[in-house]
Design a protein around this motif. Structure first.
Motif, PDB file in Angstrom:
ATOM      1  N   LEU A  89       0.832  -1.201   0.000  1.00 29.85           N
ATOM      2  CA  LEU A  89       0.000   0.000   0.000  1.00 29.85           C
ATOM      3  C   LEU A  89       0.872   1.260   0.000  1.00 29.85           C
ATOM      4  O   LEU A  89       0.571   2.240  -0.675  1.00 29.85           O
ATOM      5  N   GLU A  90       1.968   1.206   0.744  1.00 28.67           N
ATOM      6  CA  GLU A  90       2.907   2.333   0.807  1.00 28.67           C
ATOM      7  C   GLU A  90       3.533   2.606  -0.563  1.00 28.67           C
ATOM      8  O   GLU A  90       3.608   3.758  -0.993  1.00 28.67           O
ATOM      9  N   GLU A  91       3.949   1.552  -1.242  1.00 32.42           N
ATOM     10  CA  GLU A  91       4.527   1.718  -2.582  1.00 32.42           C
ATOM     11  C   GLU A  91       3.505   2.306  -3.544  1.00 32.42           C
ATOM     12  O   GLU A  91       3.812   3.205  -4.328  1.00 32.42           O
ATOM     13  N   LEU A  96       1.171   7.094  -6.422  1.00 29.84           N
ATOM     14  CA  LEU A  96       0.036   7.984  -6.674  1.00 29.84           C
ATOM     15  C   LEU A  96       0.375   9.436  -6.334  1.00 29.84           C
ATOM     16  O   LEU A  96      -0.049  10.362  -7.033  1.00 29.84           O
ATOM     17  N   LEU A  97       1.123   9.617  -5.255  1.00 37.15           N
ATOM     18  CA  LEU A  97       1.513  10.970  -4.830  1.00 37.15           C
ATOM     19  C   LEU A  97       2.725  11.488  -5.605  1.00 37.15           C
ATOM     20  O   LEU A  97       3.137  12.632  -5.416  1.00 37.15           O
ATOM     21  N   GLN A  98       3.311  10.641  -6.438  1.00 34.53           N
ATOM     22  CA  GLN A  98       4.503  10.961  -7.223  1.00 34.53           C
ATOM     23  C   GLN A  98       5.651  11.459  -6.342  1.00 34.53           C
ATOM     24  O   GLN A  98       6.326  12.431  -6.646  1.00 34.53           O
ATOM     25  N   ASN A  99       5.849  10.763  -5.209  1.00 37.21           N
ATOM     26  CA  ASN A  99       6.949  11.082  -4.291  1.00 37.21           C
ATOM     27  C   ASN A  99       8.254  10.528  -4.838  1.00 37.21           C
ATOM     28  O   ASN A  99       8.351   9.329  -5.098  1.00 37.21           O
ATOM     29  N   ASP A 100       9.235  11.413  -5.021  1.00 34.97           N
ATOM     30  CA  ASP A 100      10.556  10.937  -5.434  1.00 34.97           C
ATOM     31  C   ASP A 100      11.239  10.221  -4.284  1.00 34.97           C
ATOM     32  O   ASP A 100      11.842   9.167  -4.460  1.00 34.97           O
ATOM     33  N   ASP A 101      11.164  10.828  -3.087  1.00 35.23           N
ATOM     34  CA  ASP A 101      11.685  10.182  -1.890  1.00 35.23           C
ATOM     35  C   ASP A 101      10.545   9.378  -1.284  1.00 35.23           C
ATOM     36  O   ASP A 101       9.456   9.901  -1.033  1.00 35.23           O
ATOM     37  N   LYS A 102      10.795   8.105  -1.061  1.00 31.87           N
ATOM     38  CA  LYS A 102       9.752   7.235  -0.529  1.00 31.87           C
ATOM     39  C   LYS A 102       9.445   7.627   0.910  1.00 31.87           C
ATOM     40  O   LYS A 102      10.311   7.627   1.764  1.00 31.87           O
TER      41      LYS A 102
END
Length: 144
Positions: A89-91, A96-102
């Protein structure tokens, strides 16, 4: 009637130890085969029990909507497998949020934090999979 030579050969073969190439199942072989079958059956039963099933006997995925703490939906409704876990779910959320840093997140469904597989979580809380499941997420602190 058997000749003395044939009679001697019969006695020798009867007294001879079994050939190492002849396969005769012994108790330990039989037990391990039975144990293997038992374990396979247990794994199959556990997998079947872990999968939500509708009244028609079909495997059920979970339709879910990810939402932030304020109730704002993130992305479209998702068709999630019953065995989705918080890491998956985190991945998905980071994509979806387009986070470069996880960013690490905690997920809450049916008024409790999701700690294991989603299907197990819902079954333990007797939550319905017949309606869209709201999964609320919260970012966790980053320790670097």
């Amino acid at each position: 009637a058997a000749t003395p030579k044939q009679a001697t050969q019969r006695v020798r073969t009867a007294d001879a130890p079994p050939s190492p190439f002849a396969h005769k199942p012994n108790d330990s072989t039989m037990m391990s085969t039975q144990e293997t079958k038992r374990r396979k059956r247990q794994y199959a039963e556990a997998a079947a029990a872990a999968t939500p099933i509708d009244a028609g006997g079909e495997r059920v995925n979970i339709i879910a909507q990810l939402e932030d703490a304020e109730g704002v939906p993130t992305g479209p409704q998702l068709d999630l497998p019953h065995d989705a876990d918080p890491k998956q779910l985190e991945e998905l959320l980071n994509a979806l949020l387009q986070n470069d840093d996880k960013v690490p997140f905690a997920f809450y469904a049916a008024d409790a934090e999701v700690m294991g597989q989603l299907g197990d979580h819902l079954r333990a809380r007797e939550a319905s999979v017949e309606q869209v499941l709201r999964i609320v997420y919260q970012p966790q602190a980053l320790f670097r």
